[in-house]
Design a protein around this motif. Structure first.
Motif, PDB file in Angstrom:
ATOM      1  N   ALA A 115       4.474  22.659   2.972  1.00 25.91           N
ATOM      2  CA  ALA A 115       5.082  23.994   2.962  1.00 25.91           C
ATOM      3  C   ALA A 115       5.790  24.256   1.632  1.00 25.91           C
ATOM      4  N   GLU A 116       6.472  23.249   1.100  1.00 30.27           N
ATOM      5  CA  GLU A 116       7.162  23.418  -0.180  1.00 30.27           C
ATOM      6  C   GLU A 116       6.194  23.744  -1.308  1.00 30.27           C
ATOM      7  N   LEU A 117       4.943  23.342  -1.127  1.00 31.15           N
ATOM      8  CA  LEU A 117       3.923  23.584  -2.141  1.00 31.15           C
ATOM      9  C   LEU A 117       3.045  24.788  -1.798  1.00 31.15           C
ATOM     10  N   ALA A 177       1.337  15.967  -3.971  1.00 35.02           N
ATOM     11  CA  ALA A 177       2.172  15.610  -2.814  1.00 35.02           C
ATOM     12  C   ALA A 177       1.870  14.192  -2.356  1.00 35.02           C
ATOM     13  N   ARG A 178       0.589  13.833  -2.313  1.00 40.82           N
ATOM     14  CA  ARG A 178       0.223  12.484  -1.876  1.00 40.82           C
ATOM     15  C   ARG A 178       0.832  11.433  -2.793  1.00 40.82           C
ATOM     16  N   ALA A 179       0.758  11.629  -4.102  1.00 42.01           N
ATOM     17  CA  ALA A 179       1.330  10.660  -5.043  1.00 42.01           C
ATOM     18  C   ALA A 179       2.843  10.589  -4.920  1.00 42.01           C
ATOM     19  N   VAL A 180       3.491  11.730  -4.735  1.00 40.58           N
ATOM     20  CA  VAL A 180       4.952  11.762  -4.581  1.00 40.58           C
ATOM     21  C   VAL A 180       5.375  11.020  -3.320  1.00 40.58           C
ATOM     22  N   GLU A 204       5.285  26.437 -11.814  1.00 43.95           N
ATOM     23  CA  GLU A 204       6.752  26.399 -11.709  1.00 43.95           C
ATOM     24  C   GLU A 204       7.188  25.871 -10.348  1.00 43.95           C
ATOM     25  N   LEU A 205       6.510  26.291  -9.294  1.00 44.25           N
ATOM     26  CA  LEU A 205       6.797  25.808  -7.939  1.00 44.25           C
ATOM     27  C   LEU A 205       6.596  24.293  -7.861  1.00 44.25           C
ATOM     28  N   VAL A 206       5.488  23.819  -8.414  1.00 43.17           N
ATOM     29  CA  VAL A 206       5.155  22.394  -8.340  1.00 43.17           C
ATOM     30  C   VAL A 206       6.077  21.563  -9.233  1.00 43.17           C
ATOM     31  N   LEU A 207       6.413  22.070 -10.404  1.00 47.12           N
ATOM     32  CA  LEU A 207       7.366  21.353 -11.262  1.00 47.12           C
ATOM     33  C   LEU A 207       8.701  21.170 -10.544  1.00 47.12           C
ATOM     34  N   SER A 208       9.166  22.214  -9.884  1.00 49.59           N
ATOM     35  CA  SER A 208      10.414  22.135  -9.127  1.00 49.59           C
ATOM     36  C   SER A 208      10.300  21.113  -7.995  1.00 49.59           C
ATOM     37  N   TYR A 209       9.175  21.113  -7.310  1.00 47.12           N
ATOM     38  CA  TYR A 209       8.918  20.149  -6.231  1.00 47.12           C
ATOM     39  C   TYR A 209       8.971  18.714  -6.770  1.00 47.12           C
ATOM     40  N   VAL A 210       8.282  18.475  -7.872  1.00 49.89           N
ATOM     41  CA  VAL A 210       8.254  17.121  -8.449  1.00 49.89           C
ATOM     42  C   VAL A 210       9.665  16.691  -8.836  1.00 49.89           C
ATOM     43  N   LYS A 211      10.430  17.563  -9.476  1.00 46.71           N
ATOM     44  CA  LYS A 211      11.810  17.209  -9.857  1.00 46.71           C
ATOM     45  C   LYS A 211      12.654  16.844  -8.638  1.00 46.71           C
ATOM     46  N   ARG A 212      12.532  17.638  -7.578  1.00 48.26           N
ATOM     47  CA  ARG A 212      13.333  17.403  -6.361  1.00 48.26           C
ATOM     48  C   ARG A 212      13.001  16.067  -5.705  1.00 48.26           C
ATOM     49  N   HIS A 213      11.740  15.720  -5.679  1.00 49.42           N
ATOM     50  CA  HIS A 213      11.308  14.581  -4.873  1.00 49.42           C
ATOM     51  C   HIS A 213      11.090  13.288  -5.655  1.00 49.42           C
ATOM     52  N   THR A 214      11.450  13.267  -6.936  1.00 51.32           N
ATOM     53  CA  THR A 214      11.232  12.035  -7.702  1.00 51.32           C
ATOM     54  C   THR A 214      12.504  11.529  -8.378  1.00 51.32           C
ATOM     55  N   LYS A 215      13.630  12.075  -7.989  1.00 52.06           N
ATOM     56  CA  LYS A 215      14.896  11.608  -8.576  1.00 52.06           C
ATOM     57  C   LYS A 215      15.044  10.097  -8.353  1.00 52.06           C
ATOM     58  N   GLY A 216      15.402   9.397  -9.421  1.00 47.88           N
ATOM     59  CA  GLY A 216      15.617   7.961  -9.326  1.00 47.88           C
ATOM     60  C   GLY A 216      14.360   7.132  -9.513  1.00 47.88           C
ATOM     61  N   ASP A 237       9.307  19.968 -21.355  1.00 46.93           N
ATOM     62  CA  ASP A 237      10.697  20.410 -21.330  1.00 46.93           C
ATOM     63  C   ASP A 237      11.271  20.413 -19.917  1.00 46.93           C
ATOM     64  N   ALA A 238      10.438  20.674 -18.919  1.00 45.31           N
ATOM     65  CA  ALA A 238      10.904  20.736 -17.534  1.00 45.31           C
ATOM     66  C   ALA A 238      11.209  19.358 -16.956  1.00 45.31           C
ATOM     67  N   LEU A 239      10.501  18.331 -17.402  1.00 45.71           N
ATOM     68  CA  LEU A 239      10.621  17.025 -16.739  1.00 45.71           C
ATOM     69  C   LEU A 239      11.121  15.883 -17.621  1.00 45.71           C
ATOM     70  N   ALA A 240      10.824  15.897 -18.893  1.00 44.90           N
ATOM     71  CA  ALA A 240      10.989  14.702 -19.731  1.00 44.90           C
ATOM     72  C   ALA A 240      12.427  14.383 -20.102  1.00 44.90           C
ATOM     73  N   ASP A 241      12.761  13.100 -19.996  1.00 43.24           N
ATOM     74  CA  ASP A 241      14.007  12.562 -20.535  1.00 43.24           C
ATOM     75  C   ASP A 241      13.770  12.003 -21.932  1.00 43.24           C
ATOM     76  N   GLN A 242      12.532  11.535 -22.175  1.00 41.42           N
ATOM     77  CA  GLN A 242      12.164  11.064 -23.496  1.00 41.42           C
ATOM     78  C   GLN A 242      10.690  11.404 -23.713  1.00 41.42           C
ATOM     79  N   VAL A 243      10.289  11.467 -24.993  1.00 41.09           N
ATOM     80  CA  VAL A 243       8.916  11.826 -25.350  1.00 41.09           C
ATOM     81  C   VAL A 243       8.331  10.763 -26.259  1.00 41.09           C
ATOM     82  N   ILE A 244       7.088  10.387 -25.997  1.00 44.81           N
ATOM     83  CA  ILE A 244       6.332   9.509 -26.869  1.00 44.81           C
ATOM     84  C   ILE A 244       5.181  10.351 -27.421  1.00 44.81           C
TER      85      ILE A 244
END
Length: 192
Positions: free
Chosen positions: A103-105, A129-132, A154-166, A180-187
């Motif tokens: 539903a979130e997706l 969703a399966r990978a998350v 944008e919906l999916v990026l928000s979903y990934v951020k919410r469900h992958t903390k830590g 820019d939406a997800l990265a803490d560091q870039v290679i």
């Protein structure tokens, strides 16, 4: 959880040197974005991180026992429903939780439809969703938002951020907005 560290990685296919002396640290619990042109070794690097490829030289330390991935191809069970694809990786008895993820997706109305009948963008969301939902410390995303329109992305990026903390995330993308939406560091793997 520990950092995932690649040291002096070398990988060749015949005469083609894909990675040579590659070093990187993927901090535990953070998102590392890998960028670079096609053919520079990004997917090979991900396959080494997941243990699907063995480097010709060098070491990989800190790889967790359980990892999940969204590959460039969806790799879904086409004859299964979206819900059944999620059930294949989730804890038993969590049907309500799985339906919530769909539903979130924006997939609640397609939960029971065979994946083979879904559009490409819908299949992509099921794969994400399966990978998350796979319990594990490392989530590898190889161009996961390809084929999604701007609003859905944008919906999916928000979903990934919410469900992958830590969790430790490794994201390959060509899109600066995804970085820019997800990265803490870039290679940056652009050849010098």
């Amino acid at each position: 959880m520990t950092d995932l560290v690649l040291h002096e990685i070398r990988k060749t296919y015949g005469d083609n040197v894909v990675l040579d002396g590659f070093f990187a640290t993927f901090p535990a619990g953070l998102c590392t974005c890998i960028m670079g042109p096609s053919g520079c070794g990004k997917t090979t690097l991900l396959r080494i991180l997941l243990g699907l490829e063995i480097p010709d030289a060098g070491t990989v330390t800190g790889r967790p026992d359980r990892c999940s991935a969204v590959f460039q191809e969806n790799r879904l069970f086409e004859s299964f429903s979206a819900l059944s694809n999620l059930s294949a990786v989730a804890k038993r008895g969590d049907k309500a939780l799985l339906l919530q993820h769909l539903a979130e997706l924006g997939l609640e109305e397609s939960a029971h439809a065979p994946v083979s009948t879904l559009s490409g963008g819908m299949k992509r969301r099921v794969a994400i969703a399966r990978a998350v939902l796979v319990p594990g410390e490392l989530l590898v995303l190889d161009e996961p938002f390809t084929g999604l329109d701007r609003e859905t992305k944008e919906l999916v990026l928000s979903y990934v951020k919410r469900h992958t903390k830590g969790r430790t995330l490794v994201l390959v993308t060509h899109d600066p907005a995804e970085r820019d939406a997800l990265a803490d560091q870039v290679i940056d793997m652009t050849p010098q």
